[in-house]
Design a protein around this motif. Sequence first.
Motif, PDB file in Angstrom:
ATOM      1  N   VAL A   1       0.770  -1.207   0.054  1.00 48.53           N
ATOM      2  CA  VAL A   1       0.085   0.183   0.025  1.00 48.53           C
ATOM      3  C   VAL A   1       0.817   1.361  -0.043  1.00 48.53           C
ATOM      4  CG1 VAL A   1      -0.191   0.063   2.630  1.00 48.53           C
ATOM      5  CG2 VAL A   1      -1.873   1.234   1.246  1.00 48.53           C
ATOM      6  N   LEU A   2       0.467   2.452  -0.685  1.00 52.61           N
ATOM      7  CA  LEU A   2       1.045   3.267  -0.513  1.00 52.61           C
ATOM      8  C   LEU A   2       0.944   4.118   0.802  1.00 52.61           C
ATOM      9  CD1 LEU A   2      -0.136   5.165  -3.814  1.00 52.61           C
ATOM     10  CD2 LEU A   2       2.336   4.431  -3.531  1.00 52.61           C
ATOM     11  N   PRO A   3       2.011   4.561   1.514  1.00 52.45           N
ATOM     12  CA  PRO A   3       1.820   5.134   2.976  1.00 52.45           C
ATOM     13  C   PRO A   3       0.789   6.255   2.795  1.00 52.45           C
ATOM     14  CG  PRO A   3       4.217   4.776   2.067  1.00 52.45           C
ATOM     15  CD  PRO A   3       3.290   4.641   0.952  1.00 52.45           C
ATOM     16  N   THR A   4      -0.282   6.192   3.658  1.00 52.62           N
ATOM     17  CA  THR A   4      -1.261   7.261   3.700  1.00 52.62           C
ATOM     18  C   THR A   4      -1.742   7.326   5.054  1.00 52.62           C
ATOM     19  OG1 THR A   4      -2.196   6.234   1.408  1.00 52.62           O
ATOM     20  CG2 THR A   4      -3.597   7.576   2.903  1.00 52.62           C
ATOM     21  N   VAL A   5      -2.143   8.654   5.472  1.00 48.18           N
ATOM     22  CA  VAL A   5      -2.593   8.843   6.632  1.00 48.18           C
ATOM     23  C   VAL A   5      -3.940   9.622   6.634  1.00 48.18           C
ATOM     24  CG1 VAL A   5      -2.266  10.059   8.959  1.00 48.18           C
ATOM     25  CG2 VAL A   5      -0.260   8.831   7.691  1.00 48.18           C
ATOM     26  N   LEU A   6      -4.924   9.307   7.139  1.00 51.37           N
ATOM     27  CA  LEU A   6      -6.191  10.164   6.944  1.00 51.37           C
ATOM     28  C   LEU A   6      -6.689  10.408   8.305  1.00 51.37           C
ATOM     29  CD1 LEU A   6      -7.703   7.999   3.996  1.00 51.37           C
ATOM     30  CD2 LEU A   6      -6.537  10.305   3.726  1.00 51.37           C
ATOM     31  N   MET A   7      -7.575  11.450   8.649  1.00 47.71           N
ATOM     32  CA  MET A   7      -8.248  11.519   9.895  1.00 47.71           C
ATOM     33  C   MET A   7      -9.865  11.936   9.476  1.00 47.71           C
ATOM     34  SD  MET A   7      -7.864  14.058  13.243  1.00 47.71           S
ATOM     35  CE  MET A   7      -5.990  13.223  13.579  1.00 47.71           C
ATOM     36  N   THR A   8     -10.549  11.047  10.095  1.00 43.41           N
ATOM     37  CA  THR A   8     -12.304  11.361   9.681  1.00 43.41           C
ATOM     38  C   THR A   8     -12.808  11.776  10.868  1.00 43.41           C
ATOM     39  OG1 THR A   8     -12.609   9.107  10.055  1.00 43.41           O
ATOM     40  CG2 THR A   8     -12.120   9.851   7.705  1.00 43.41           C
ATOM     41  N   ASP A   9     -13.930  12.492  10.690  1.00 44.02           N
ATOM     42  CA  ASP A   9     -14.572  13.140  12.103  1.00 44.02           C
ATOM     43  C   ASP A   9     -15.762  12.109  12.112  1.00 44.02           C
ATOM     44  OD1 ASP A   9     -16.415  13.517  10.134  1.00 44.02           O
ATOM     45  OD2 ASP A   9     -16.449  15.798  10.068  1.00 44.02           O
ATOM     46  N   GLU A  10     -16.444  12.442  13.061  1.00 42.91           N
ATOM     47  CA  GLU A  10     -17.750  11.435  13.468  1.00 42.91           C
ATOM     48  C   GLU A  10     -18.652  10.950  12.641  1.00 42.91           C
ATOM     49  OE1 GLU A  10     -16.199  13.673  17.087  1.00 42.91           O
ATOM     50  OE2 GLU A  10     -16.664  14.134  15.123  1.00 42.91           O
TER      51      GLU A  10
END
Length: 282
Positions: A242-251
């Motif tokens: 996988v391509l290094p990926t960082v995500l943040m999601t809200d509620e």
Amino acid sequence: MILGLISQLKRWYAIPYLVLCIAISIQSICHLLGDATFSLSWLGALLAVGPLVLFMSMVYTFPYIRVVRFIATPVVMALLGSVLTVIEMEPLPTFYTLFFGLGGVLVYVFWYTYLDRSDNVLLQKGVQLPDFALATLNGEQLSSSSFVGKKVLWVFFRGNWCPMCQAQLADLAKHYDAFGERGVELVLISPQSPKKSAAQQSRLGVPMPFYVDDNNRAAISLGIVHRHGVPLGMLGYGYDTVLPTVLMTDESGTIIYADLTDNFRIRPRAETIIETLDHLLI
């Protein structure tokens, strides 16, 4: 087709190149110590090849996060070695210096570490995170939608073989409590086997949950699969990652932070993510 060919070439680059450079370094040292006359050409070959060997060895032995795109020392030493070797122009060490030393380090810095990543409209800030399937380390199947109602930091990492991923996970572990205080749940995802992820989890010493992306199905659906991304010689990890990926999601499951790095040596520090989150919560 062209990107696939490039990925395959990169797969064959790192480990064979490192082995060749180690052999050249040993040969250079033997000539410097064993020849009756001192050779600037062999010294140049050692200066050009040795620092990159040391750098790559340190990366795999003592993982750490690179926060700059260009590593200056191997490049400068390769240039210095090239200057020294062309003074005498002995054929073999000159070839080693210019091809494996200067050429090799430039290939590593300006080509190999880049991921040839294209724009991803699915993973942009303000977009609803697409639904995808995951598996726990115990084999339980679940959907990403099951995390709706929570703030989530999604970290897609390549595997235990990747030193930059190791450093990234260790950095997140140090700030695990800080994320918890802000109500953020960490979800760490890789295509490696549950056994390998369980080993990584135990080394970190904090209860960060790891998940398995079987056969890169989630990565494919999100457009972040890295074909032929596992270097030659890394046994037990397959070919694709996988391509290094960082995500943040809200509620609500909306992406509020996205880092889709185009250079595998560069990962967002946990402190930077926390500062971004604090700014969003103001």
